[in-house]
Scaffold this active site. Structure first.
Site: not given
Length: 634
Positions: A309, A311-312, A327, A422
């Site tokens: 959520g 980013g990559n 990240k 999260d």
């Protein structure tokens, strides 16, 4: 005639000797005291991997050597050789490297006493000698290190009284003396984070919070780039006899001038690189976007380690061989400026614990926000649960306890406290020893520094979001506890949250299904089939009870993470379970648990934890169902 020839030959010989003398005296340099000190250090260490192989005692420039970092003024400011199996003793000559700022020799087998000369380094900021075999007392003159910020001497065999002089170091922000044989008392420290766990003579009479061991840190990663070397071989100028004395001197002066000019140009290039890449914030390193772009091969799809959520995440490799995880945050256009971003980063960097992912550095610009972390060779719990060979039961239990300790630190021992928001298997990483490392903590705030009237969406992962967070947008520590309970169920079953119940064609809510099987004493139907019979049924039952306690509907009924740690370690579970089992709410959750009302006034029933409704959802997809304000602690 013969006499004249003899006189001529003598004069010529004298001129020739003068020529070589002047040439050598002009082209040679006095021995660099830093070279001498480093060679003494090398000579007292056993180097099985040859990391000091290019340390040449006849060199005039140590900046070309491996494991050495130099300033733009060509002074040695960093010495780092962690995890190189070095043994022997540390030479007191280190005290002659008066410009040192960083010494990083952790994870070796160096023994003997810590040389007191190390306390005479006026510019030293970071000293990491952890995980070695140092013995004896900590030098009493350690308070002379007036610029020291980061000190790790843990996991050695140090003895003697706790050095009270440590409290006199004004800038000390991190101190770890755990697992030695020091004796008390422990004075008050300016350090924001310190650890003395594992010192029996201190801990048996100290407060529990001092010796909880909850502040043990991941090793500090110090990047020491080898600078380009200057030309060290001086051309032996053999001048022809016929050129004479004057020509020899001119050539020698010309050669020296050219050599010094080339050295200055080389140092300018090195300085440019350092100023671009080493503008750090405390222990954090500030990277340029160009560095990270090159390290990740242009952020290519082949370098992607995962997506979430925020980013990559990309695999990056620097020129010195260091592998990192980068990240690349998304949605950065609405974030605050660099100052606020760096302030938040500094707060995250202060959360130092063995079960928390350590932040190495960052890149902040008008259009990019990137975070740099250590590379975790064993990936995430989510990926390992699907990999072969399967994680054995003892490893799964170790992961559960490690992740719980990390969250316990964030909630109850970090100042200010941090709510993760999260918690899921994809955000629990595994180091080379399969120790659980909690990642992505603190990121929700990094991306939510909007003005107060601007709303943001609920962030989380379908199947892991606590009901109160989804319905109100209000998060708390108990939100993370709920997510941790789902993580425990994933460790037990080997399945993602959204897969619970599908395996038996169960169409109801997944937590009700789990509770039903537990009540019917059919725990074996929940256990990952990959485990076969190689698990402890009692331990599985206990972990399942902890999971059900963590996922109760009302936040107030869920335990704190400190209690979760105790229960996973076998303390207090029976009492807590008996108390919760008496509440009627435990097995009969309110229907609002599975029904939410959208903000436009239309009732939309969603089976949050059932197999229907989310069959095509990806577990890593952030849920942006409602726009509502987030509040509460970090």
């Amino acid at each position: 005639m013969v006499v004249m020839k003899l006189i001529t030959m003598k004069i010529f010989s004298v001129l020739l000797l003068l020529c070589f003398f002047v040439t050598c005296s002009l082209s040679s340099e006095p021995r660099n005291p830093e070279v001498e000190a480093l060679i003494n250090i090398k000579n007292e260490l056993h180097d099985p991997h040859g990391v000091f192989k290019n340390w040449d005692e006849f060199s005039v420039d140590p900046c070309s050597w491996t494991m050495i970092s130099c300033s733009s003024d060509n002074l040695v400011i960093g010495l780092g050789a962690p995890s190189q199996s070095l043994s022997g003793t540390l030479s007191g000559s280190i005290g002659n490297l008066t410009n040192l700022r960083q010494v990083s020799l952790q994870n070796n087998n160096i023994s003997g006493k810590i040389p007191p000369e190390i306390c005479s380094l006026p510019k030293l900021q970071t000293l990491d000698l952890s995980n070695n075999r140092f013995s004896g007392e900590i030098p009493g003159s350690v308070n002379q290190l007036s610029n020291l910020q980061y000190l790790r001497l843990n996991n050695n065999s140090l003895s003697g009284p706790f050095p009270a002089s440590l409290s006199q170091i004004p800038h000390l922000s991190f101190l770890d003396l755990s697992y030695n044989n020091l004796r008390g008392p422990v004075p008050k420290f300016p350090a924001r984070t310190f650890n003395v766990a594992g010192n029996p003579l201190i801990c048996k009479n100290s407060l529990p919070e001092i010796c909880s061991g909850s502040i043990s840190a991941s090793p500090l990663s110090v990047s020491l780039r080898s600078s380009s070397g200057r030309r060290t071989n001086i051309l032996a100028v053999a001048l022809g006899v016929s050129l004479g004395f004057a020509v020899s001197v001119i050539l020698s002066l010309g050669f020296i001038w050219y050599r010094k000019k080339q050295r200055r140009l080389t140092m300018l290039r090195i300085s440019d690189k350092q100023e671009e890449g080493l503008l750090g914030l405390g222990n954090l390193r500030s990277f340029t976007f160009r560095e990270l772009h090159v390290a990740t091969d242009g952020f290519s799809s082949k370098s992607i380690l995962g997506a979430g959520g925020f980013g990559n995440v990309y695999r990056g490799k620097f020129g010195d061989g260091t592998v990192v995880a980068v990240k690349r945050l998304k949605d950065v256009n609405g974030t605050s400026g660099n100052s606020q971003f760096r302030t938040e980063l500094e707060m995250i960097s202060l959360a130092v614990h063995r079960n928390l992912l350590r932040l190495i550095g960052y890149c902040a610009s008008s259009s990019e926000r990137l975070l740099v972390y250590p590379y975790m060779s064993n990936g995430s719990v989510a990926s390992r649960l699907k990999a072969k060979p399967a994680l054995d039961w003892n490893t799964r239990k170790k992961i559960a306890i490690g992740a719980a300790r990390g969250l316990f630190y964030l909630h109850e021992q970090c100042d200010p406290k941090i709510i993760h928001r999260d918690v899921k298997a994809a955000n629990i990483l595994l180091d080379e020893y399969f120790e659980a490392v909690v990642g992505d903590f603190g990121l929700a705030k990094l991306l939510n520094h909007e003005d107060s009237h601007v709303t943001t969406a609920v962030r989380g992962t379908v199947g892991h979001i606590a009901p109160e967070y989804l319905s109100t947008g209000q998060s708390s520590e108990k939100t993370d506890v709920f997510g941790f309970g789902i993580l425990l169920l994933e460790l037990i079953t080997g399945m993602r949250a959204l897969e619970f119940g599908k395996s038996v064609s169960q169409k109801g809510a997944m937590l009700e299904w789990v509770r039903k099987l537990h009540k019917e004493m059919k725990v074996e139907e929940l256990v990952d089939r990959e485990l076969g019979t190689t698990y402890d049924r009692i331990e599985v039952g206990e972990m399942l009870q902890v999971a059900l306690l963590c996922t109760q509907f009302l936040p107030a009924h869920r335990p704190k993470m400190s209690e979760v740690v105790q229960m996973l370690e076998g303390d207090g579970l029976a009492e807590r379970w008996a108390a919760s089992h008496d509440h009627s709410h435990f097995y009969h959750a309110n229907m609002s648990y599975r029904t939410i009302t959208s903000t436009d006034g239309n009732n939309q029933t969603k089976h949050l934890f059932g197999s229907s409704g989310f069959e095509d959802e990806d577990d890593n997809q952030a849920l942006d169902s409602f726009a509502m304000e987030l509040s509460g602690p970090r």
